[in-house]
Design a protein around this motif. Structure first.
Motif, PDB file in Angstrom:
ATOM      1  N   ALA A  59      -7.693  28.188   8.628  1.00  0.00           N
ATOM      2  CA  ALA A  59      -6.600  28.104   7.653  1.00  0.00           C
ATOM      3  C   ALA A  59      -6.299  29.491   7.117  1.00  0.00           C
ATOM      4  O   ALA A  59      -6.597  29.824   5.968  1.00  0.00           O
ATOM      5  CB  ALA A  59      -6.965  27.147   6.523  1.00  0.00           C
ATOM      6  N   SER A  61      -3.546  33.165   7.331  1.00  0.00           N
ATOM      7  CA  SER A  61      -2.274  33.779   7.713  1.00  0.00           C
ATOM      8  C   SER A  61      -2.563  35.180   8.235  1.00  0.00           C
ATOM      9  O   SER A  61      -3.364  35.902   7.641  1.00  0.00           O
ATOM     10  CB  SER A  61      -1.329  33.864   6.513  1.00  0.00           C
ATOM     11  OG  SER A  61      -1.012  32.579   6.016  1.00  0.00           O
ATOM     12  N   SER A  73       1.050  31.417   9.850  1.00  0.00           N
ATOM     13  CA  SER A  73      -0.074  30.496   9.746  1.00  0.00           C
ATOM     14  C   SER A  73      -0.555  30.260  11.172  1.00  0.00           C
ATOM     15  O   SER A  73      -0.014  29.432  11.899  1.00  0.00           O
ATOM     16  CB  SER A  73       0.356  29.186   9.082  1.00  0.00           C
ATOM     17  OG  SER A  73       0.818  29.423   7.772  1.00  0.00           O
ATOM     18  N   ARG A  74      -1.589  30.987  11.563  1.00  0.00           N
ATOM     19  CA  ARG A  74      -1.866  31.168  12.986  1.00  0.00           C
ATOM     20  C   ARG A  74      -2.400  29.913  13.674  1.00  0.00           C
ATOM     21  O   ARG A  74      -2.076  29.649  14.840  1.00  0.00           O
ATOM     22  CB  ARG A  74      -2.875  32.307  13.140  1.00  0.00           C
ATOM     23  CG  ARG A  74      -2.960  32.862  14.551  1.00  0.00           C
ATOM     24  CD  ARG A  74      -3.770  34.129  14.587  1.00  0.00           C
ATOM     25  NE  ARG A  74      -3.552  34.892  15.797  1.00  0.00           N
ATOM     26  CZ  ARG A  74      -4.112  36.070  16.049  1.00  0.00           C
ATOM     27  NH1 ARG A  74      -4.917  36.620  15.149  1.00  0.00           N
ATOM     28  NH2 ARG A  74      -3.868  36.694  17.181  1.00  0.00           N
ATOM     29  N   TYR A  77      -1.093  24.836   9.824  1.00  0.00           N
ATOM     30  CA  TYR A  77       0.158  25.303   9.235  1.00  0.00           C
ATOM     31  C   TYR A  77       0.782  24.397   8.189  1.00  0.00           C
ATOM     32  O   TYR A  77       1.625  24.843   7.420  1.00  0.00           O
ATOM     33  CB  TYR A  77       1.179  25.594  10.337  1.00  0.00           C
ATOM     34  CG  TYR A  77       1.211  24.592  11.464  1.00  0.00           C
ATOM     35  CD1 TYR A  77       0.384  24.770  12.574  1.00  0.00           C
ATOM     36  CD2 TYR A  77       2.038  23.494  11.436  1.00  0.00           C
ATOM     37  CE1 TYR A  77       0.391  23.867  13.626  1.00  0.00           C
ATOM     38  CE2 TYR A  77       2.052  22.584  12.486  1.00  0.00           C
ATOM     39  CZ  TYR A  77       1.229  22.777  13.576  1.00  0.00           C
ATOM     40  OH  TYR A  77       1.220  21.874  14.609  1.00  0.00           O
ATOM     41  N   GLY A 246       2.222  30.825   3.231  1.00  0.00           N
ATOM     42  CA  GLY A 246       1.475  30.572   4.457  1.00  0.00           C
ATOM     43  C   GLY A 246       0.139  29.905   4.186  1.00  0.00           C
ATOM     44  O   GLY A 246      -0.317  29.808   3.041  1.00  0.00           O
ATOM     45  N   MET A 247      -0.501  29.448   5.258  1.00  0.00           N
ATOM     46  CA  MET A 247      -1.774  28.754   5.109  1.00  0.00           C
ATOM     47  C   MET A 247      -2.829  29.642   4.482  1.00  0.00           C
ATOM     48  O   MET A 247      -3.732  29.169   3.784  1.00  0.00           O
ATOM     49  CB  MET A 247      -2.247  28.237   6.467  1.00  0.00           C
ATOM     50  CG  MET A 247      -3.436  27.288   6.372  1.00  0.00           C
ATOM     51  SD  MET A 247      -3.136  25.824   5.356  1.00  0.00           S
ATOM     52  CE  MET A 247      -2.100  24.876   6.461  1.00  0.00           C
ATOM     53  N   GLY A 248      -2.719  30.952   4.707  1.00  0.00           N
ATOM     54  CA  GLY A 248      -3.671  31.856   4.085  1.00  0.00           C
ATOM     55  C   GLY A 248      -3.620  31.812   2.573  1.00  0.00           C
ATOM     56  O   GLY A 248      -4.620  32.106   1.904  1.00  0.00           O
ATOM     57  N   HIS A 383       8.190  27.378   9.671  1.00  0.00           N
ATOM     58  CA  HIS A 383       7.737  27.614   8.299  1.00  0.00           C
ATOM     59  C   HIS A 383       8.800  28.324   7.470  1.00  0.00           C
ATOM     60  O   HIS A 383       9.045  27.992   6.300  1.00  0.00           O
ATOM     61  CB  HIS A 383       6.460  28.459   8.327  1.00  0.00           C
ATOM     62  CG  HIS A 383       5.829  28.668   6.989  1.00  0.00           C
ATOM     63  ND1 HIS A 383       4.588  28.148   6.651  1.00  0.00           N
ATOM     64  CD2 HIS A 383       6.246  29.346   5.883  1.00  0.00           C
ATOM     65  CE1 HIS A 383       4.294  28.490   5.418  1.00  0.00           C
ATOM     66  NE2 HIS A 383       5.285  29.224   4.924  1.00  0.00           N
TER      67      HIS A 383
END
Length: 531
Positions: A59, A61, A73-74, A77, A246-248, A383
């Motif tokens: 989880a 970015s 978000s690699r 996501y 982003g997920m990060g 996104h």
């Protein structure tokens, strides 16, 4: 005193760490951070050990393309299963934004290009879209009836996810026998085929059962049913929201909360062994200053069960098998569609590619036989339409957008012979499937990085295992389980317990694990705090 009431030494290891902690957590993914925050808030000394240079696990970015200021978000996501209660309990500075569109499915019929649009919330445009596709209101009415029933199950199950496991009979009594039989006791394919007639509609319903899970819709194991359920019960609504930043941003907020609570976070720490005897534990790792060990009362495992078994010295451990191809793209602009629908609307939700019901089955059978699907089903997510903050102001101004493509029915076995060449061919097929619905060449839309290369990144299950340590590239760490007690012995437990009293599973391998949910972390913390 430790959590068991014993007096422990307070001398510190080099670097400010103590030589004894109440709890040591192996793995700094989102679940480990959730557990650490709850435990540290309760006054327990807590240490997280993370192998990578930063916490977050899958989880995260990251700037994927050289010289391009876009934080994608690699791996994961969207957020659905993370309970709002956890966000509130931990005081997370986090915004999860709703999408105006749930899904869009391009369809080619009788020489015409159409699109099935499902709004969020559904309105007149959704009904009209079903009517244009099928010629009547029958399928839309079946859709609303089905998802109304699913909502009943979600509303009953969601509150129990943060409680000890409920007996299956208790939940069945809340939702009724007919719905329980449809979703829990018979293969999902039977229910879909009975309730819906149109293959596109059937496919849109079925896709939630195969994301991250390699199974047919008539599989007797009902793995597909379990996957479907987890995709639709988040916070009682099943809505998948976009994390702003982003997920990060999710795991950055969790890491900040863990530090505020007093937890110690150590990165670049590769754990090599875990020892537990039911009362005391010891964890050893390799870091920049060599090998180190620390003793504790509890060990929480935020790694896959197969990884934990290896850390305990167990042999013959079978890895799970992941089943997906992840492709990240940066586009100069969103492509025009053959259907003529506005791409800013079509890509605002989940964009389904070649996921008609027969296509899902054909792809599954091909992969089961060891062949790449000729027409691979996949889903696309943009996104930046909902949250452009992941792009630099310059990229926003010039109309750039991110796309993440999730190809289903790509089990690891397909890439075993030559990961690089099969990845290239699989990527080509998936992107060709997307391009077949576009009114312009996809290549003309794809941005270039600082070296002039197309901004395309593809990850097979083997790549995911290498990057973030998920065995077999399985995004759930193994098959999902029903989110309730499946045996009398499980009822009243938290679903985090192992064969040793002071060793708990806190990650996706917990009974209610999988996806970015925090459930494993919360429930492991409660296993300790409610004793």
């Amino acid at each position: 005193m430790d959590v068991l009431g014993r007096r422990v030494p307070q001398a510190r290891l080099a670097g400010g760490m103590k030589d004894f902690y109440d709890v040591v957590i192996v793995g700094g993914g989102h679940n480990g951070l959730v557990a650490a925050t709850y435990l540290a808030q309760s006054g327990l000394s807590t240490l997280i050990l993370e192998q990578r240079a930063h916490t977050g696990g899958a989880a995260v970015s990251e700037r994927v393309f050289p010289g391009v200021d876009a934080r994608l978000s690699r791996y994961s996501y969207l957020v659905s299963l993370l309970p709002d209660k956890i966000v509130a309990d931990l005081g997370l500075a986090l915004e999860l934004r709703s999408r105006s569109v749930a899904s869009y499915t391009p369809v080619r019929r009788s020489g015409r290009d159409l699109g099935l649009m499902v709004e969020r919330p559904e309105g007149a445009a959704t009904r009209e879209s079903f009517r244009a596709l099928t010629g009547s209101d029958t399928e839309y009415e079946a859709w609303t009836d089905f998802y109304g029933a699913v909502g009943t199950l979600a509303a009953a199950v969601a509150p129990t996810l943060l409680e000890p496991l409920q007996p299956a009979a208790e939940l069945r009594s809340r939702v009724g026998n007919a719905l329980w039989e449809d979703l829990v006791e018979r293969p999902l394919g039977e229910t879909i085929e009975r309730r819906f007639a149109d293959d596109t509609v059937r496919g849109v319903v079925a896709t939630d059962s195969v994301i991250g899970t390699f199974a047919g819709l008539h599989d007797d194991s009902l793995i597909q049913n379990r996957c479907f359920l987890y995709h639709l019960i988040g916070n009682g609504t099943g809505e998948w929201r976009v994390p702003v930043g982003g997920m990060g941003a999710v795991t950055d907020a969790l890491a900040a909360a863990a530090r505020r609570a007093g937890a110690a976070l150590v990165t670049n720490a590769s754990v090599t062994s875990v020892e537990v005897d039911g009362v005391r534990g010891s964890v050893t790792w390799l870091g920049g200053d060599g090998e180190r060990s620390v003793d504790c009362s509890w060990v929480l495992s935020n790694v896959a069960p197969s990884t934990l078994a290896e850390l305990r010295g167990q042999t013959g451990v079978e890895k799970p098998e992941g089943s997906q191809l992840k492709i990240n793209l940066l586009l100069r602009h969103l492509p025009a569609l053959k259907s003529g629908d506005d791409p800013a609307r079509a890509f605002a939700g989940t964009f389904h590619i070649d996921e008609d019901y027969p296509q899902l089955e054909s792809a599954y059978q091909s992969a089961l036989a060891g062949r790449l699907p000729a027409v691979p089903p996949s889903e696309v997510y943009c996104h930046s339409l909902t949250d452009p903050s992941i792009l630099s102001p310059e990229l926003i101004a010039s109309g750039h957008h991110t796309l993440t493509v999730f190809g289903v029915h790509f089990p690891a076995r397909l890439f075993a012979s030559d990961n690089d060449s099969v990845r290239a061919e699989a990527t080509r097929r998936v992107l060709a499937g997307l391009e077949s619905y576009l009114a312009e060449p996809l290549d003309a839309c794809i941005a270039r990085d600082a070296d002039g290369n197309p901004c395309i990144e593809a990850k097979t299950p083997y790549d995911i295992e290498e990057s973030v340590g998920m065995p077999g590239g399985h995004i759930f760490h193994g098959d999902l389980q029903w989110p309730w007690a499946t045996t009398p012995a499980d009822a009243g437990r938290w679903g985090t317990e192992t064969d040793t009293a002071n060793l708990l599973r806190c990650g996706s391998g917990a009974h209610r694990g999988g996806a970015v949910s925090g459930l494993g972390g919360h429930n492991a913390a409660m296993t300790i705090l409610t004793r």
